[in-house]
Write an enzyme that holds these catalytic residues in place. Sequence first.
Site, PDB file in Angstrom:
ATOM      1  N   TYR A 151      10.847  10.280   6.354  1.00 35.40           N
ATOM      2  CA  TYR A 151      11.576  10.930   7.460  1.00 35.40           C
ATOM      3  C   TYR A 151      12.941  10.283   7.698  1.00 35.40           C
ATOM      4  O   TYR A 151      13.695  10.745   8.548  1.00 35.40           O
ATOM      5  CB  TYR A 151      10.747  11.057   8.731  1.00 35.40           C
ATOM      6  CG  TYR A 151      10.010   9.841   9.257  1.00 35.40           C
ATOM      7  CD1 TYR A 151      10.647   8.626   9.472  1.00 35.40           C
ATOM      8  CD2 TYR A 151       8.659   9.951   9.605  1.00 35.40           C
ATOM      9  CE1 TYR A 151       9.970   7.546   9.994  1.00 35.40           C
ATOM     10  CE2 TYR A 151       7.966   8.864  10.127  1.00 35.40           C
ATOM     11  CZ  TYR A 151       8.629   7.662  10.319  1.00 35.40           C
ATOM     12  OH  TYR A 151       7.952   6.590  10.841  1.00 35.40           O
ATOM     13  N   LYS A 166      14.744   4.242  10.522  1.00 34.70           N
ATOM     14  CA  LYS A 166      14.581   4.198   9.056  1.00 34.70           C
ATOM     15  C   LYS A 166      15.783   4.842   8.363  1.00 34.70           C
ATOM     16  O   LYS A 166      16.176   4.422   7.272  1.00 34.70           O
ATOM     17  CB  LYS A 166      13.290   4.908   8.637  1.00 34.70           C
ATOM     18  CG  LYS A 166      12.010   4.263   9.172  1.00 34.70           C
ATOM     19  CD  LYS A 166      11.668   2.971   8.476  1.00 34.70           C
ATOM     20  CE  LYS A 166      10.238   2.525   8.811  1.00 34.70           C
ATOM     21  NZ  LYS A 166       9.914   1.195   8.268  1.00 34.70           N
TER      22      LYS A 166
HETATM   23  N1  LIG Z   1       1.127   3.044   6.786  1.00 32.76           N
HETATM   24  C1  LIG Z   1       1.870   4.118   6.589  1.00 32.76           C
HETATM   25  O1  LIG Z   1       1.368   5.245   6.535  1.00 32.76           O
HETATM   26  C2  LIG Z   1       3.355   4.000   6.401  1.00 32.76           C
HETATM   27  C3  LIG Z   1       4.085   5.133   6.017  1.00 32.76           C
HETATM   28  C4  LIG Z   1       5.468   5.022   5.835  1.00 32.76           C
HETATM   29  C5  LIG Z   1       6.083   3.795   6.033  1.00 32.76           C
HETATM   30  N2  LIG Z   1       5.329   2.709   6.415  1.00 32.76           N
HETATM   31  C6  LIG Z   1       6.024   1.431   6.591  1.00 32.76           C
HETATM   32  O2  LIG Z   1       5.331   0.406   5.913  1.00 32.76           O
HETATM   33  C7  LIG Z   1       5.547  -0.854   6.576  1.00 32.76           C
HETATM   34  C8  LIG Z   1       4.227  -1.556   6.834  1.00 32.76           C
HETATM   35  O3  LIG Z   1       3.435  -0.769   7.712  1.00 32.76           O
HETATM   36  P1  LIG Z   1       1.844  -0.955   7.832  1.00 32.76           P
HETATM   37  O4  LIG Z   1       1.251   0.374   7.727  1.00 32.76           O
HETATM   38  O5  LIG Z   1       1.380  -2.039   6.921  1.00 32.76           O
HETATM   39  O6  LIG Z   1       1.694  -1.389   9.359  1.00 32.76           O
HETATM   40  P2  LIG Z   1       1.255  -2.745  10.092  1.00 32.76           P
HETATM   41  O7  LIG Z   1       0.070  -3.364   9.444  1.00 32.76           O
HETATM   42  O8  LIG Z   1       1.195  -2.392  11.528  1.00 32.76           O
HETATM   43  O9  LIG Z   1       2.497  -3.716   9.785  1.00 32.76           O
HETATM   44  C9  LIG Z   1       3.534  -3.955  10.648  1.00 32.76           C
HETATM   45  C10 LIG Z   1       3.846  -5.444  10.569  1.00 32.76           C
HETATM   46  O10 LIG Z   1       5.069  -5.698  11.266  1.00 32.76           O
HETATM   47  C11 LIG Z   1       4.916  -6.869  12.030  1.00 32.76           C
HETATM   48  N3  LIG Z   1       5.817  -6.799  13.173  1.00 32.76           N
HETATM   49  C12 LIG Z   1       5.817  -5.896  14.182  1.00 32.76           C
HETATM   50  N4  LIG Z   1       6.767  -6.192  15.080  1.00 32.76           N
HETATM   51  C13 LIG Z   1       7.402  -7.303  14.615  1.00 32.76           C
HETATM   52  C14 LIG Z   1       8.485  -8.094  15.102  1.00 32.76           C
HETATM   53  N5  LIG Z   1       9.123  -7.783  16.244  1.00 32.76           N
HETATM   54  N6  LIG Z   1       8.865  -9.176  14.368  1.00 32.76           N
HETATM   55  C15 LIG Z   1       8.233  -9.485  13.211  1.00 32.76           C
HETATM   56  N7  LIG Z   1       7.216  -8.783  12.709  1.00 32.76           N
HETATM   57  C16 LIG Z   1       6.796  -7.696  13.403  1.00 32.76           C
HETATM   58  C17 LIG Z   1       3.454  -6.901  12.456  1.00 32.76           C
HETATM   59  O11 LIG Z   1       3.003  -8.230  12.700  1.00 32.76           O
HETATM   60  P3  LIG Z   1       2.918  -8.892  14.186  1.00 32.76           P
HETATM   61  O12 LIG Z   1       2.140  -7.956  15.049  1.00 32.76           O
HETATM   62  O13 LIG Z   1       2.211 -10.195  13.909  1.00 32.76           O
HETATM   63  O14 LIG Z   1       4.327  -9.105  14.649  1.00 32.76           O
HETATM   64  C18 LIG Z   1       2.771  -6.323  11.220  1.00 32.76           C
HETATM   65  O15 LIG Z   1       2.428  -7.373  10.332  1.00 32.76           O
HETATM   66  C19 LIG Z   1       6.350  -0.509   7.833  1.00 32.76           C
HETATM   67  O16 LIG Z   1       7.734  -0.696   7.580  1.00 32.76           O
HETATM   68  C20 LIG Z   1       6.064   0.963   8.034  1.00 32.76           C
HETATM   69  O17 LIG Z   1       7.078   1.621   8.775  1.00 32.76           O
HETATM   70  C21 LIG Z   1       3.988   2.782   6.602  1.00 32.76           C
END
Ligand SMILES: NC(=O)c1ccc[n+]([C@@H]2O[C@H](COP(=O)([O-])OP(=O)(O)OC[C@H]3O[C@@H](n4cnc5c(N)ncnc54)[C@H](OP(=O)(O)O)[C@@H]3O)[C@@H](O)[C@H]2O)c1
Length: 276
Positions: A151, A166
């Site tokens: 997106y 993004k």
């Molecule tokens: N899963 C999907 O379907 C999907 C699809 C498209 C893109 N993405 C992208 O993939 C990436 C990983 O997502 P995920 O699905 O693995 O989600 P996730 O497990 O929720 O990962 C997010 C991570 O970011 C950290 N985080 C959040 N706020 C932060 C801050 N202020 N400072 C430092 N760290 C921070 C969190 O750790 P803490 O809580 O310890 O800070 C967590 O480890 C993201 O960029 C997401 O946008 C995911």
Amino acid sequence: MPDVSSPGPPAAKPVALVTGGGTGIGRAIGVALARDGYDLAIASRSAAHLGDGAAVLRAAGARVLEVPTDVRVPEQVDRMVETIRREYGRLDVLVNNAAGNFLAPAEKISPNGWRAVVGIVLDGTFFCSRAALPLLRESRAPSIVNIIASYAWMAGPGTAHSAAAKAGVLALTRTLAVEWARYGIRVNAVAPGPVRTDGTDHQLWVSEAVVAAVRDGVPLGRFGTPEEIAESVRFLVGPRASYITGQVLAVDGGQWLGKGVMDLLAAAFPSEPKGG
Ligand SMILES: NC(=O)c1ccc[n+]([C@@H]2O[C@H](COP(=O)([O-])OP(=O)(O)OC[C@H]3O[C@@H](n4cnc5c(N)ncnc54)[C@H](OP(=O)(O)O)[C@@H]3O)[C@@H](O)[C@H]2O)c1
């Protein structure tokens, strides 16, 4: 007495920093890089996330530095990079993966909610890239990968804050790829399709109806896995991608293409079996 605060010689193994590397996709990226011989630094806010993730990454063979950091705060980001310099003396790869997200119609997103998401995703990516530059410049094969979402160039109804952030990261990816090419730093992006992680199950895939609707919109007919996303990052930071910079790789089962401009095939041949 030796001065214990002064850095020793750079570590022999290449070092990768993964923000948000304790959970979900970030952790899978860390595992893939550990198997390729990297030592790791992982940075996020929660000590529990970092500790749990680090245990998995150590089991994959890496030395792991846990650096509690809020990527929205430039002083914390500077300290994070200073810790890496002190402990490893080098940094070869930065993966800007940390993100926050929640589902809401645009008109219901409060200024604080907007700032939180844009702050983590867009500000955090810039602060980390900027702070890491001096160490990356010393690497022989430096590279940055930004984790975005399709997106960034499509539309993200229900996630206006994240889509806008993004899109900013995509522009930053292309801009830094051009600006920092003179330092030999490659900058690319990966756009994952839908992947079930603890974080997104809570933030995005909030009901079985949502999961089914999303799955039905993917031509390959399923969610992806964190490991499938990690493989693309591994490729982009590695030597086989040495001439690739400023690009975005969608790893999404065809999700962003959807049905194309129109589902002409289904309209013309309604009795043919559907894909997926
Ligand atoms: N899963 C999907 O379907 C999907 C699809 C498209 C893109 N993405 C992208 O993939 C990436 C990983 O997502 P995920 O699905 O693995 O989600 P996730 O497990 O929720 O990962 C997010 C991570 O970011 C950290 N985080 C959040 N706020 C932060 C801050 N202020 N400072 C430092 N760290 C921070 C969190 O750790 P803490 O809580 O310890 O800070 C967590 O480890 C993201 O960029 C997401 O946008 C995911």
